[in-house]
Design a protein around this motif. Structure first.
Motif, PDB file in Angstrom:
ATOM      1  N   PHE A   1       0.847  -1.199   0.000  1.00  0.00           N
ATOM      2  CA  PHE A   1       0.000   0.000   0.000  1.00  0.00           C
ATOM      3  C   PHE A   1       0.884   1.251   0.000  1.00  0.00           C
ATOM      4  CE2 PHE A   1      -3.414  -2.648   2.327  1.00  0.00           C
ATOM      5  CZ  PHE A   1      -3.953  -3.067   1.119  1.00  0.00           C
ATOM      6  N   THR A   2       0.372   2.302  -0.574  1.00  0.00           N
ATOM      7  CA  THR A   2       1.146   3.515  -0.833  1.00  0.00           C
ATOM      8  C   THR A   2       1.920   4.058   0.372  1.00  0.00           C
ATOM      9  OG1 THR A   2      -0.367   4.110  -2.606  1.00  0.00           O
ATOM     10  CG2 THR A   2       0.975   5.869  -1.707  1.00  0.00           C
ATOM     11  N   PRO A   3       1.317   4.183   1.574  1.00  0.00           N
ATOM     12  CA  PRO A   3       2.107   4.743   2.688  1.00  0.00           C
ATOM     13  C   PRO A   3       3.291   3.876   3.076  1.00  0.00           C
ATOM     14  CG  PRO A   3       0.028   3.856   3.487  1.00  0.00           C
ATOM     15  CD  PRO A   3      -0.067   3.890   1.997  1.00  0.00           C
ATOM     16  N   PHE A   4       3.154   2.559   2.905  1.00  0.00           N
ATOM     17  CA  PHE A   4       4.243   1.658   3.262  1.00  0.00           C
ATOM     18  C   PHE A   4       5.309   1.614   2.165  1.00  0.00           C
ATOM     19  CE2 PHE A   4       0.303  -0.609   4.994  1.00  0.00           C
ATOM     20  CZ  PHE A   4       0.238   0.232   6.090  1.00  0.00           C
ATOM     21  N   ALA A   5       4.886   1.898   0.932  1.00  0.00           N
ATOM     22  CA  ALA A   5       5.822   1.890  -0.195  1.00  0.00           C
ATOM     23  C   ALA A   5       6.698   3.143  -0.224  1.00  0.00           C
ATOM     24  CB  ALA A   5       5.054   1.781  -1.517  1.00  0.00           C
ATOM     25  N   THR A   6       6.266   4.180   0.492  1.00  0.00           N
ATOM     26  CA  THR A   6       6.984   5.463   0.417  1.00  0.00           C
ATOM     27  C   THR A   6       7.425   5.955   1.792  1.00  0.00           C
ATOM     28  OG1 THR A   6       4.853   6.656   0.432  1.00  0.00           O
ATOM     29  CG2 THR A   6       5.820   6.130  -1.714  1.00  0.00           C
ATOM     30  N   ARG A   7       6.486   6.300   2.664  1.00  0.00           N
ATOM     31  CA  ARG A   7       6.837   6.804   3.992  1.00  0.00           C
ATOM     32  C   ARG A   7       7.681   5.803   4.773  1.00  0.00           C
ATOM     33  NH1 ARG A   7       1.064   8.620   5.443  1.00  0.00           N
ATOM     34  NH2 ARG A   7       1.040   6.637   6.536  1.00  0.00           N
TER      35      ARG A   7
ATOM     36  N   SER B   1      -0.064   0.945  -4.050  1.00  0.00           N
ATOM     37  CA  SER B   1      -1.483   0.830  -4.412  1.00  0.00           C
ATOM     38  C   SER B   1      -2.380   1.589  -3.442  1.00  0.00           C
ATOM     39  CB  SER B   1      -1.898  -0.634  -4.480  1.00  0.00           C
ATOM     40  OG  SER B   1      -1.776  -1.257  -3.227  1.00  0.00           O
ATOM     41  N   ASP B   2      -3.618   1.818  -3.900  1.00  0.00           N
ATOM     42  CA  ASP B   2      -4.607   2.599  -3.151  1.00  0.00           C
ATOM     43  C   ASP B   2      -4.081   3.998  -2.808  1.00  0.00           C
ATOM     44  OD1 ASP B   2      -6.318   0.523  -3.318  1.00  0.00           O
ATOM     45  OD2 ASP B   2      -6.332   0.010  -1.201  1.00  0.00           O
TER      46      ASP B   2
ATOM     47  N   ASP C   1       2.976  10.830  -0.932  1.00  0.00           N
ATOM     48  CA  ASP C   1       3.841   9.882  -1.631  1.00  0.00           C
ATOM     49  C   ASP C   1       4.446  10.451  -2.910  1.00  0.00           C
ATOM     50  OD1 ASP C   1       1.108   9.657  -2.672  1.00  0.00           O
ATOM     51  OD2 ASP C   1       1.896   8.041  -3.914  1.00  0.00           O
ATOM     52  N   VAL C   2       3.666  11.240  -3.659  1.00  0.00           N
ATOM     53  CA  VAL C   2       4.207  11.844  -4.887  1.00  0.00           C
ATOM     54  C   VAL C   2       5.340  12.795  -4.545  1.00  0.00           C
ATOM     55  CG1 VAL C   2       3.700  13.274  -6.899  1.00  0.00           C
ATOM     56  CG2 VAL C   2       2.022  11.590  -6.126  1.00  0.00           C
ATOM     57  N   ALA C   3       5.131  13.595  -3.489  1.00  0.00           N
ATOM     58  CA  ALA C   3       6.169  14.544  -3.069  1.00  0.00           C
ATOM     59  C   ALA C   3       7.450  13.820  -2.674  1.00  0.00           C
ATOM     60  CB  ALA C   3       5.653  15.388  -1.904  1.00  0.00           C
TER      61      ALA C   3
ATOM     62  N   LEU D   1      -0.823   3.026  -8.215  1.00  0.00           N
ATOM     63  CA  LEU D   1      -1.816   2.117  -8.782  1.00  0.00           C
ATOM     64  C   LEU D   1      -3.141   2.137  -8.035  1.00  0.00           C
ATOM     65  CD1 LEU D   1      -2.214  -0.185 -10.924  1.00  0.00           C
ATOM     66  CD2 LEU D   1      -1.621  -1.775  -9.070  1.00  0.00           C
ATOM     67  N   PHE D   2      -4.186   2.601  -8.717  1.00  0.00           N
ATOM     68  CA  PHE D   2      -5.561   2.437  -8.243  1.00  0.00           C
ATOM     69  C   PHE D   2      -5.944   0.991  -8.531  1.00  0.00           C
ATOM     70  CE2 PHE D   2     -10.233   2.897  -9.228  1.00  0.00           C
ATOM     71  CZ  PHE D   2     -10.639   3.094  -7.914  1.00  0.00           C
TER      72      PHE D   2
END
Length: 317
Positions: free
Chosen positions: A82-88, A110-111, A128-130, A167-168
């Protein structure tokens, strides 16, 4: 009025289909997951290529380290969580183990944004984009629908370097016909206009098109440009569009600051100053809710975009 329909297939199925298709002819492709293979549909890949699939468990930083090691050995690993775990959660590993080492790792979050829905604010990673666009050498991609994902996927594989794919997972609004073509790093104009430009990415592309149709009924001719590759930004397309329209609005399912909006603003301020307004999440955390509720609450609707366009046109005047 436009007749909107949802994609027949979920984006996560298009993702696993693309993985499998590319893996048939490229033995370097492998998958490294963090206990979310069902969520990404990577279980379909695992059934065909168990020897090329690694599940590290709930250990996202380790996932990136393993992927970096595989890339150093010549593999092309795709990671997912999931997005927060892939980035933060694993920002340092992404920065040093992958980007600093210039390794060929493809990372899927994702999400994104409000797509986390009922998982709530802890899982809504608006930043995440930032994070990813500020990592040197990182490519940041956000496809709109299954057609765009499938067309861009082989180019993501072919790109020599790290890529972050936003990814949505579910059934997105259908935007493109099957014969549409895309180039990684090149924007595509969906609607031409003369009064203002709307630069949109991801799920906000459909909202931008709805806003443009609404504005047309008011006599405002809005151009809509899909920025599927947020980094590197197609600066030529951005500047050519605002040179015609004289102002713009950016729209993204992420923080309004430091994401697509900031990338567009930086580009325009340096080369062709004009009014730039942003639609995105402001300085706040997310919350539990369904997409429609969250879009309205966080001001990510077609009407929010239309109102910013009206303001931008007035500023131009």
């Amino acid at each position: 009025m436009m007749n909107w329909t949802r994609d027949e297939h979920e984006l996560r199925l298009a993702y696993s289909d693309s993985l499998i298709e590319c893996a048939r002819t490229d033995g370097r492709i492998c998958v490294v997951e963090a206990d979310l293979m069902g969520s990404s549909s990577a279980t379909r890949f695992q059934k065909l290529y168990p020897e090329r699939t690694i599940d590290v468990g709930v250990a996202e930083a380790n996932m990136i380290g393993v992927a970096a090691g595989l890339a150093a050995m010549g593999k092309i690993p795709f990671t997912h969580t999931f997005t927060p775990f892939a980035t933060r959660r694993c920002c340092d590993q992404v920065t040093l183990s992958v980007a600093y080492a210039r390794l060929n790792v493809k990372m899927v979050g994702s999400d994104p944004g409000i797509c986390a829905e009922l998982n709530g604010g802890t899982h809504m990673s608006f930043e995440d984009v930032a994070i990813m666009r500020n990592i040197p050498g990182m490519v940041v991609v956000e496809p709109v629908d299954t057609v765009q994902l499938k067309k861009l996927f082989p180019q993501i594989v072919a790109h020599d370097g790290p890529v972050y794919l936003r990814l949505f997972r579910k059934n997105a609004w259908k935007i493109f016909d099957a014969d549409a073509e895309f180039t990684l790093g090149k924007a595509c104009t969906l609607r031409q206009g003369r009064d203002a430009t709307i630069f949109a990415t991801g799920m906000l592309v459909r909202e931008a098109l709805v806003a443009a149709e609404q504005l047309a009924g008011e006599g405002v001719d809005a151009e809509v440009v899909n920025i599927h590759t947020i980094k590197p930004l197609d600066e030529q397309a951005v500047l050519e569009s605002v040179s015609r329209t004289g102002c713009c609005v950016t729209a993204e399912n992420a923080f309004a600051a430091n994401g697509l909006g900031s990338a567009i603003a930086d580009c325009i301020c340096a080369a062709r100053p004009c009014p730039v307004l942003r639609v995105g999440v402001e300085d706040r955390f997310g919350e539990v809710g369904k997409l429609d509720y969250l879009q309205a609450t966080l001001h990510l609707t077609a009407e929010d975009i239309a109102e910013k366009v009206r303001l931008a046109v007035a500023m131009k005047g």
